[in-house]
Design a protein around this motif. Structure first.
Motif, short mmCIF file in Angstrom:
data_model
loop_
_atom_site.label_atom_id
_atom_site.label_comp_id
_atom_site.label_asym_id
_atom_site.label_seq_id
_atom_site.Cartn_x
_atom_site.Cartn_y
_atom_site.Cartn_z
N MET A 1 17.25 -15.54 12.36
CA MET A 1 15.81 -15.32 12.50
C MET A 1 15.25 -14.61 11.27
SD MET A 1 13.14 -15.67 14.42
CE MET A 1 13.70 -16.04 16.07
N ILE B 1 12.96 -16.67 4.23
CA ILE B 1 12.78 -17.93 3.53
C ILE B 1 11.29 -18.28 3.44
CG2 ILE B 1 13.05 -20.44 3.77
CD1 ILE B 1 15.85 -19.90 4.85
N ILE B 2 10.63 -18.18 4.59
CA ILE B 2 9.22 -18.58 4.56
C ILE B 2 8.40 -17.60 3.75
CG2 ILE B 2 8.44 -17.48 6.69
CD1 ILE B 2 6.96 -20.18 7.20
N GLN C 1 7.46 -11.09 11.74
CA GLN C 1 7.47 -11.99 10.59
C GLN C 1 6.50 -11.52 9.51
OE1 GLN C 1 6.39 -16.06 11.35
NE2 GLN C 1 6.25 -16.48 9.16
N ASN D 1 15.19 -16.82 8.39
CA ASN D 1 14.08 -17.75 8.45
C ASN D 1 12.79 -17.08 7.98
OD1 ASN D 1 11.74 -19.01 10.17
ND2 ASN D 1 13.37 -20.56 10.07
N TYR D 2 12.57 -15.83 8.42
CA TYR D 2 11.38 -15.08 7.97
C TYR D 2 11.39 -14.93 6.46
CZ TYR D 2 10.58 -13.49 12.77
OH TYR D 2 10.33 -13.42 14.10
N ILE E 1 5.26 -27.03 10.01
CA ILE E 1 5.00 -25.89 9.14
C ILE E 1 5.30 -26.30 7.70
CG2 ILE E 1 5.65 -23.52 8.58
CD1 ILE E 1 6.29 -23.15 11.56
N ARG F 1 23.16 -23.87 17.28
CA ARG F 1 21.88 -24.28 16.74
C ARG F 1 22.09 -25.40 15.73
NH1 ARG F 1 19.91 -19.12 14.83
NH2 ARG F 1 20.35 -19.85 12.73
N GLU G 1 5.65 -24.88 4.90
CA GLU G 1 6.56 -24.14 4.04
C GLU G 1 8.03 -24.29 4.46
OE1 GLU G 1 3.68 -22.84 5.07
OE2 GLU G 1 2.68 -22.83 3.12
N LEU G 2 8.26 -24.99 5.56
CA LEU G 2 9.64 -25.16 6.02
C LEU G 2 10.09 -26.60 5.82
CD1 LEU G 2 9.68 -23.09 9.34
CD2 LEU G 2 10.32 -22.37 7.03
N LYS H 1 4.39 -19.96 -3.57
CA LYS H 1 3.31 -20.94 -3.52
C LYS H 1 1.99 -20.34 -3.96
CE LYS H 1 1.62 -24.45 -0.32
NZ LYS H 1 1.85 -25.01 1.01
N LEU I 1 15.42 -20.88 17.10
CA LEU I 1 15.45 -19.48 16.66
C LEU I 1 14.72 -18.60 17.66
CD1 LEU I 1 14.64 -19.97 12.87
CD2 LEU I 1 16.78 -19.11 13.84
N ARG J 1 8.88 -18.54 0.17
CA ARG J 1 8.19 -19.76 -0.22
C ARG J 1 6.70 -19.54 -0.33
NH1 ARG J 1 11.62 -23.55 3.63
NH2 ARG J 1 13.57 -23.46 2.45
N ILE J 2 6.15 -18.71 0.57
CA ILE J 2 4.71 -18.47 0.52
C ILE J 2 4.36 -17.65 -0.71
CG2 ILE J 2 2.91 -17.10 1.64
CD1 ILE J 2 3.86 -18.38 4.25
N GLU K 1 -0.06 -22.42 11.04
CA GLU K 1 1.37 -22.11 11.11
C GLU K 1 1.65 -21.18 12.29
OE1 GLU K 1 2.89 -19.80 7.83
OE2 GLU K 1 4.50 -19.10 9.15
#
Lengths: 816, 229
Positions: free
Chosen positions: A1, A7-8, A337, A4-5, B95, B118, B97-98, A15, B109, A11-12, A320
């Protein structure tokens, strides 16, 4: 988890590079300020705590109270105090007296002017100063033993082993041999007790009379430090003192003087401004507060940037968040997040901050007068982690809260969040402008005041004026030494008169900017206690300074009586004594020697501009006054100095000639000189540094705030593209559109600026109240501030506004 | 599975009350494939959102798996919809960005499913929809049909009991639409309850039952002839 946070988040950040950079720079600058100032405050608060027994060490103080205007409060004490206290109270484990003495040290053929510390033999039992060579419990048992610091050892002996070297120290005009028996680590920067050379108190009898050392309960010289037994209650111990002093002084003296001895904890010395300054350095905690506040304000501005930009951008992210909610994210997870994202930004900012701090620490040390260093230790690591968590949490939680609040259904429809939080955002940006306006006005006012301090007519000319001490020795009979110094100065004056580069020269007991002049207390014929300041001068002094006489005349060799009976007072003195015609008057104290006022000078500022011009008496023979004074407080050296006014242009050449004359006439010690304008300026160093810090803060606040405003304006304009397109189709001109787009920002700046005026007015006046001589807060400066704020804000948003107003409506409306 | 009784949805202003849904009675059993049809503004999407617990009704009763939805706590409700409901949207709502893989992984998740399991669940989906090669691409690198495949994969990866689809083929070419509808049919055959909103008569034929909504009210509720036969 978490992955994942992250990563995003990453990326943001990549960007939206522009926003990311604005945020990281802003937060980085803010955090760097906080980091440096935290180091500063940490050191201030931990002053003197490095001694293992810090909590048990106390400094004794003495208070005497003879009624109104005649109270004495000293953190330097009588010599007998320490030993007597230790002998009488078993709670006291050890006592150390520290007495300073200015002296000259001869090493081989070189001579050095030094401040020597004569310390008690239990010095190393009480304090934890580190001895790198020598045996702690023996070095101070040797009368002829000398302890020097490592840096002094290098200065004296270079690469040679300093141990067991022989040096001569001037004691009472004679040089005596000492042997280096110990090398000390330089005392740490956060030690109130500073020293270069130590000798044992076995030497005290060479400096002070038997009477002074054993029975002079009303003379104060050394600081007395006491080490209390673990667990001793300071208050209970202090309560036992009065009985002892009643016995020692006798009932009558005790009652008359209201003799009171108390203890001040070592750890509170540095920041306690209620106690008079002793030998240990004291700093005003106000400055810590002011610069901490400045750092926090900058950080706050950076945080607000982050918040407004995140909220501004959240429009783009509602979808999102909506999707995440629909696939099962709970509010907690979403907040997590977003906070996580801001923690990532903050961590990057922390790296920037660390780098900025390392690069700027020399500058900061210069401004703060400290020797701080930024190392990776527990404190700095913890500090950085706390900053990341607090700033990340603070900056991230509001946007996170906002986004998580909305219903997913609304969010997918989008466009919903845009206007609802406009007001909060405006409030936040307004607050940034408010802080910036406050800082701009403050720094402008501070500059005005500092400029005023430098340019104010002091009543004498401070330019091209040097001070040359006539004697480097601080021992022996004071009055005799003053006399001797003056006679040497006289010879110098004759010698210098022949130099073309010297305009004039005159002798004085006191110079400017190095502390209070001699303060005399006496009881007048009506029985009330009065004070005035005293300086001993010669007939050339006032001429050399260019001090105007308002009445009467200067001392003159044409009137031989001036030597023994003439006094000159200042206007403040004449006023305080209600003298309409001061010439020929006598100071109304019974025991003063025969004298009369021969002249009155203008009120020149002999003290700093923090103080009023107090009554002043100038004499050629101090005995007139000393015969009749009851108290004299000599807190800066009264040893004669020669004031030399130089002609413009030939300074270095002339100074060499002066040195040659000095070598012939004075002949021992080392030739030194200072310039009056520089020493006078140095008195305001703390406030000048404060101004520099506020100045830097102001620039940072403006830069960070403008970056934020720029980004925010660009977001706001994007949201209005369609509206502007429609308005143009309906016939609006570009100039009306520009006005429309910028109007609200002008209102915002004006409102914030106007609200900042009272705060600025109040706080700047608080600061100015330190000064007796100060500027008035002029409206022009406020107007200038408002103008600057509007210009900066408008030029920040101008590009975006013009771009938006000039867009072709055909393009902006087509996409629908 | 779903029991709606006398359900209203309205928006109030000071003087008027505008009904979007009025007096809806609807029962949907486990394993059904229901299509909600009707003209624009009939309240189809609103009804779907209420069923999916993305929106709340103004009045009436809603039982989901025998639980009264409006009486249970927010947390429990979000548990219900996390574990039992999957969504597919007309606009895909991936989403940006994913990656494809990460988009499909996201619901797992939030469900707290451990790493290894998963991975295999996501791999299974990628496999099933033939998009293994696309797993590291971002949504903008895919065609609409491919994006919707990912959208469906994401909706069902958590093995929900109910799949809600709002105009799932609305943005797709006919060809791509058929692929999605075939998948729906297959899922339904495997036991998943599906409710879809659509304008397309053709798509409706994939389902077993058609509910016609007009002006916020159920106008007709029929079984699909072909299937019935």
């Amino acid at each position: 988890m978490i992955k994942n946070y992250l990563i995003i988040a990453w990326r943001i950040l990549v960007k939206y590079k522009a926003y990311t950079i604005i945020n990281i720079i802003g937060l980085g600058l803010g955090m760097a300020c906080c980091l440096l100032i935290a180091l500063f405050v940490h050191e201030e608060w931990n002053y003197d705590r490095f001694h293992a027994n810090a909590e048990q060490i106390h400094r004794a103080y003495v208070k005497e109270d003879y009624g109104e205007n005649e109270q004495f409060f000293n953190t330097v004490t009588p010599f007998p105090l320490g030993p007597v206290l230790k002998d009488n109270f078993q709670e006291i484990v050890a006592e150390v007296r520290i007495s300073p003495s200015s002296t000259v040290v001869k090493v081989g053929n070189d001579q050095f002017s030094e401040q020597l510390m004569i310390v008690g033999q239990d010095f190393f039992e009480v304090f934890d100063f580190e001895l790198v060579a020598g045996v702690e419990d023996q070095v101070l048992k040797q009368q002829k033993g000398l302890l020097i610091t490592e840096s002094l050892a290098t200065r004296y002996f270079g690469n040679q082993n300093p141990l067991y070297q022989l040096v001569s120290i001037q004691i009472d005009q004679k040089f005596e041999g000492f042997e280096v028996v110990g090398i000390l680590k330089d005392p740490p920067g956060n030690s109130g007790i500073q020293f270069d050379l130590l000798i044992s108190d076995l030497n005290l009898p060479k400096f002070f009379s038997e009477y002074a050392l054993t029975s002079a309960w009303f003379n104060v010289t050394p600081e007395t430090y006491l080490l209390l037994k673990q667990g001793t209650d300071k208050q209970q111990l202090e309560d036992k003192f009065p009985t002892l002093f009643k016995t020692i002084l006798g009932e009558e003296k005790y009652q008359n003087s209201q003799y009171h001895v108390g203890l001040q904890p070592l750890t509170s010395i540095h920041l306690d401004n209620d106690f008079p300054v002793g030998l240990a350095s004291v700093s005003n905690p106000k400055y810590s507060y002011i610069i901490s506040a400045a750092a926090l304000l900058i950080l706050l501005i950076a945080c607000i940037n982050y918040i407004t930009l995140s909220v501004g951008r959240s429009l783009k992210r509602t979808r999102e968040v909506g999707v995440r909610k629909i696939v099962g994210a709970t509010r907690r997870q979403l907040i997590g997040q977003f906070v996580g994202e801001s923690v990532v930004v903050t961590s990057l900012a922390a790296l920037v901050a660390f780098w900025l701090s390392v690069v700027n620490i020399p500058l900061f040390n210069e401004l703060s007068g400290k020797e701080l260093s930024l190392d990776f230790n527990l404190f700095t690591t913890l500090l950085i982690v706390i900053l990341i968590v607090v700033v990340g949490g603070f900056a991230g939680s509001y946007p996170a809260y906002l986004l998580s609040l909305f219903k997913p259904f609304d969010m997918l429809k989008a466009g919903h969040l845009g206007n609802t939080k406009q007001n909060t955002r405006k409030l936040l940006v307004g607050f940034q402008i408010f802080i910036s306006a406050f800082l701009i006005a403050s720094t402008l006012f501070m500059r005005q005041q500092l400029h005023f301090l430098q340019s104010k007519d002091l009543g004498f000319q401070k330019e091209q004026l040097a001070v040359i001490p006539m004697s480097a020795s601080g021992t022996g009979d004071l009055v005799e030494e003053i006399k001797e110094g003056f006679s040497k100065a006289q010879q110098m004056e004759i010698e210098l008169a022949s130099l073309p580069g010297v305009v004039s020269s005159g002798a004085t007991s006191h110079d400017f900017g190095s502390g209070n002049w001699t303060y005399i207390g006496y009881t007048d014929e009506q029985g009330s206690y009065r004070n005035f300041y005293l300086n001993v001068i010669d007939e050339q002094y006032l001429l050399t300074l260019s001090v105007d006489m308002v009445e009467g005349r200067n001392f003159s060799s044409q009137y031989p009586g001036d030597q023994k009976t003439g006094i000159i007072v200042n206007q403040a003195f004449a006023k305080a004594y209600g003298w309409e015609q001061p010439i020929g008057k006598r100071i109304p104290g019974k025991n003063f020697g025969q004298h009369q006022v021969i002249g009155v000078t203008r009120d020149f500022n002999y003290a700093s501009l923090y103080n009023k011009v107090e009554p002043l008496v100038m004499v050629m023979d101090p005995l007139i006054i000393f015969e009749g004074s009851e108290n004299h407080d000599i807190s800066s050296s009264p040893l004669p100095k020669l004031m030399v006014r130089f002609a413009a242009g030939t300074l270095s050449e002339t100074m060499e000639q002066v040195e040659q004359a000095w070598n012939r006439i004075v002949g021992w010690g080392s030739f030194e000189f200072t310039f009056v304008d520089q020493t006078i300026n140095a008195q305001y160093q703390a406030d000048q540094n404060l101004n520099k810090i506020i100045n830097i803060s102001t620039w940072l606040a403006i830069i960070i705030g403008s970056l934020g405003l720029y980004a925010l304006a660009s977001l706001a304009m994007q949201n209005r593209v369609k509206e502007i397109g429609i308005r143009r189709v309906l016939g609006a001109t570009q100039s009306t559109l520009l006005l429309l787009l910028t109007k609200e920002y002008i209102y915002l700046v004006l409102t914030a600026f106007i609200l900042s005026i009272p705060i600025t007015w109040y706080l700047v006046n608080q600061w100015l109240s330190n000064f007796e001589f100060k500027i008035d807060l002029g409206m022009e400066t406020f107007l200038l501030t408002g103008g600057v704020a509007i210009i900066v804000a408008l030029s920040t948003i101008a590009y975006q506004a013009v771009k938006t107003a000039f867009l072709n409506p055909a393009d902006t409306l087509r996409s629908e | 599975m779903i029991q709606l009784t006398n359900l209203d949805k309205y928006y109030s202003t000071k003087f008027t009350r505008t009904f979007v849904l009025k007096g809806i009675d609807l029962e949907i059993k486990s394993g059904e494939f229901v299509t909600i049809m009707g003209p624009s503004g009939a309240g189809k999407s609103t009804l779907l959102n209420i069923i999916g617990m993305l929106d709340e009704a103004s009045a009436g009763e809603y039982l989901f798996m025998d639980e009264p939805v409006y009486k249970i706590k927010e947390r429990k409700r979000s548990e219900l919809h996390k574990h039992h409901i999957g969504f597919v949207f007309q606009a895909y709502h991936l989403i940006d960005e994913l990656t494809v893989y990460e988009n499909i992984e996201t619901p797992l998740l939030y469900k707290g499913i451990k790493g290894k399991e998963r991975k295999s669940m996501v791999a299974d989906m990628l496999d099933r929809f033939n998009i293994v090669a696309k797993k590291d691409l971002f949504p903008e690198q895919l065609s609409g049909g491919q994006q919707q495949l990912v959208g469906v994969a994401r909706a069902i990866v958590g093995q929900p009991k109910l799949l809600l689809a709002d105009e799932p083929t609305g943005n797709l070419h006919t060809e791509q639409g058929h692929i999605i509808m075939d998948i729906f049919k297959k899922l339904n055959q495997q036991g998943m309850t599906i409710i879809q909103v659509t304008h397309s008569e053709e798509n409706a034929q994939y389902g077993k039952r058609i509910v016609q909504l007009v002006d916020g009210m159920v106008k007709s509720d029929d079984l699909v002839a072909a299937e019935a036969g």
